[in-house]
Scaffold this motif. Structure first.
Motif, mmCIF file in Angstrom:
data_model
loop_
_atom_site.group_PDB
_atom_site.id
_atom_site.type_symbol
_atom_site.label_atom_id
_atom_site.label_comp_id
_atom_site.label_asym_id
_atom_site.label_seq_id
_atom_site.Cartn_x
_atom_site.Cartn_y
_atom_site.Cartn_z
ATOM 1 N N VAL A 49 7.943 -6.462 -2.736
ATOM 2 C CA VAL A 49 6.691 -6.495 -1.979
ATOM 3 C C VAL A 49 6.239 -5.063 -1.711
ATOM 4 N N TYR A 51 2.816 -4.452 -0.253
ATOM 5 C CA TYR A 51 1.696 -4.387 0.688
ATOM 6 C C TYR A 51 2.161 -4.886 2.050
ATOM 7 N N THR A 91 -11.329 -6.464 -3.286
ATOM 8 C CA THR A 91 -9.992 -7.052 -3.318
ATOM 9 C C THR A 91 -9.914 -8.104 -2.222
ATOM 10 N N PHE A 103 -5.302 -0.593 -3.890
ATOM 11 C CA PHE A 103 -4.846 -1.830 -4.517
ATOM 12 C C PHE A 103 -4.701 -1.694 -6.024
ATOM 13 N N HIS A 163 1.809 -9.402 -5.898
ATOM 14 C CA HIS A 163 0.610 -9.967 -5.276
ATOM 15 C C HIS A 163 0.928 -10.721 -3.989
ATOM 16 N N LEU A 220 -1.129 -1.745 -6.665
ATOM 17 C CA LEU A 220 -0.529 -3.067 -6.760
ATOM 18 C C LEU A 220 -0.844 -3.708 -8.100
ATOM 19 N N GLN A 262 -10.326 -9.887 3.984
ATOM 20 C CA GLN A 262 -9.137 -10.676 4.303
ATOM 21 C C GLN A 262 -9.587 -11.940 5.012
ATOM 22 N N GLY A 285 2.255 -10.036 0.042
ATOM 23 C CA GLY A 285 2.404 -8.990 1.045
ATOM 24 C C GLY A 285 3.080 -9.527 2.281
ATOM 25 N N ILE A 330 -7.713 -10.455 0.190
ATOM 26 C CA ILE A 330 -6.409 -10.621 0.825
ATOM 27 C C ILE A 330 -6.445 -11.952 1.581
ATOM 28 N N VAL A 378 -4.125 -10.433 -2.938
ATOM 29 C CA VAL A 378 -2.844 -10.334 -2.240
ATOM 30 C C VAL A 378 -2.757 -11.497 -1.263
#
Length: 325
Positions: free
Chosen positions: A62, A64, A226, A3, A15, A6, A203, A17, A228, A275
């Motif tokens: 994009v 991701y 990170t 990441f 940012h 990104l 996520q 995906g 998501i 993201v």
């Protein structure tokens, strides 16, 4: 970490995906999906749609892409697209293990479309399957849909396997679901191997209707993970009329963008947001989703939209009632 690539990107959509849950299999729970896909949902038709979306996403910045073992043939389609697009080496690829797709390319089945198993044996099998489809392009491997009682939070044998994967250069993360997402996130933050945190990404479902994970996601961000975000338009409930709430429709009219773009912009506005995924099933939906990067939400509008949040149990009960179609 992948990441970081990104973070260094300068495109407005860096940012945002693309998630492949809606196009990797013939049946899913997104509202309005029956009109989004070809009537004949053959493997070839959805492969073609996936390629179309991936091409459009890449062309608009994009970088991701999110897949999973349980998203039908999503890894297969993504792997084929990557091999056909050798210039797309800057795409960060994430996938998930922990659910097995059992619908056998059918929309209506007796029983579940996917079966959950977070055991070490399931990881071994699915890791080999993912490797066969994505090869060395896998950047992130997540435990799929962890809840507070998941063995993935306590199984030391599994942790050792995941730590070995991390040592090979693949980032290890988890996704969470359900009304107790916050508890699962906080439990995951405490998981270590040899004194080092195991999970480096999380996520979670977060949108204008389901905000309960917000404080825990902020803690995860502060801990260096990170974040998501999935289901930013709540499986279509925040995408457009007649499903979108009046306050969201009014905000969309004021900004000049679609309800979906405003809903995703509200998530992008969160300081912990890393993201945010689009789950588009058509190129038009994808373009509309990506307008989120251009939406400028003022503080008053953002505050009014916060009033749309539902009680987590109510939100997840309603989600569980959405039909596969």
């Amino acid at each position: 970490m992948p990441f970081a690539r990104l973070a260094a990107a300068t495109t407005p959509t860096a940012h945002l995906g693309l998630g492949l849950a809606a196009v990797g299999r013939p049946g899913y729970i997104t509202l309005g999906r029956e009109g989004d896909l070809p009537v004949a949902r053959s493997v070839e038709a959805l492969r073609e749609r996936t390629f179309e979306l991936l091409d459009a996403a890449y062309a608009t910045g994009v970088r991701y892409v999110d897949a999973a073992r349980s998203y039908g043939r999503s890894e297969e389609f993504l792997g084929e697209w990557l091999r056909a697009r050798p210039d797309a080496r800057d795409v960060v690829v994430g996938s998930k293990w922990g659910y097995t797709y059992t619908a056998d390319w059918r929309i209506h089945v007796e029983g579940p479309h996917e079966v959950k198993d977070h055991g070490a044996a399931a990881y071994d099998r699915q890791r080999a399957e993912t490797a066969g489809l994505l090869g060395d392009r896998l950047d992130l491997y997540q435990v799929h849909s962890v809840t507070p009682g998941s063995p993935a939070l306590a199984d030391k044998e599994l942790h050792a396997r995941l730590a070995a994967l991390a040592a090979e250069g693949v980032t290890v993360g988890l996704s969470v679901s359900g009304p107790d997402q916050a508890s699962a996130i906080r439990a995951a933050l405490a998981v270590t191997v040899d004194g080092e945190p195991l999970f480096r990404t999380v996520q979670a479902t977060y949108n204008l209707l389901e905000t309960s994970a917000g404080p825990a996601l902020a803690e995860a961000h502060d801990a260096g993970l990170t974040v998501i975000v999935k289901e930013g338009v709540a499986n279509g409930r925040l995408a457009a009329a007649p499903h979108a709430p009046a306050a969201l429709r009014e905000a969309a009219e004021r900004t000049g963008y679609g309800c979906d773009a405003v809903a995703l912009a509200a998530v992008l506005r969160e300081p912990w947001s890393g993201v945010v995924l689009s789950g588009a099933a058509t190129s038009a939906q994808l373009v509309s989703n990506l307008h989120a990067a251009a939406v400028d939400l003022d503080a008053d509008t953002a505050e009014r939209l916060k009033g749309l949040a539902e009680e987590p149990g109510e939100y997840w009960a309603r989600r569980a009632e959405l039909p596969w179609h």
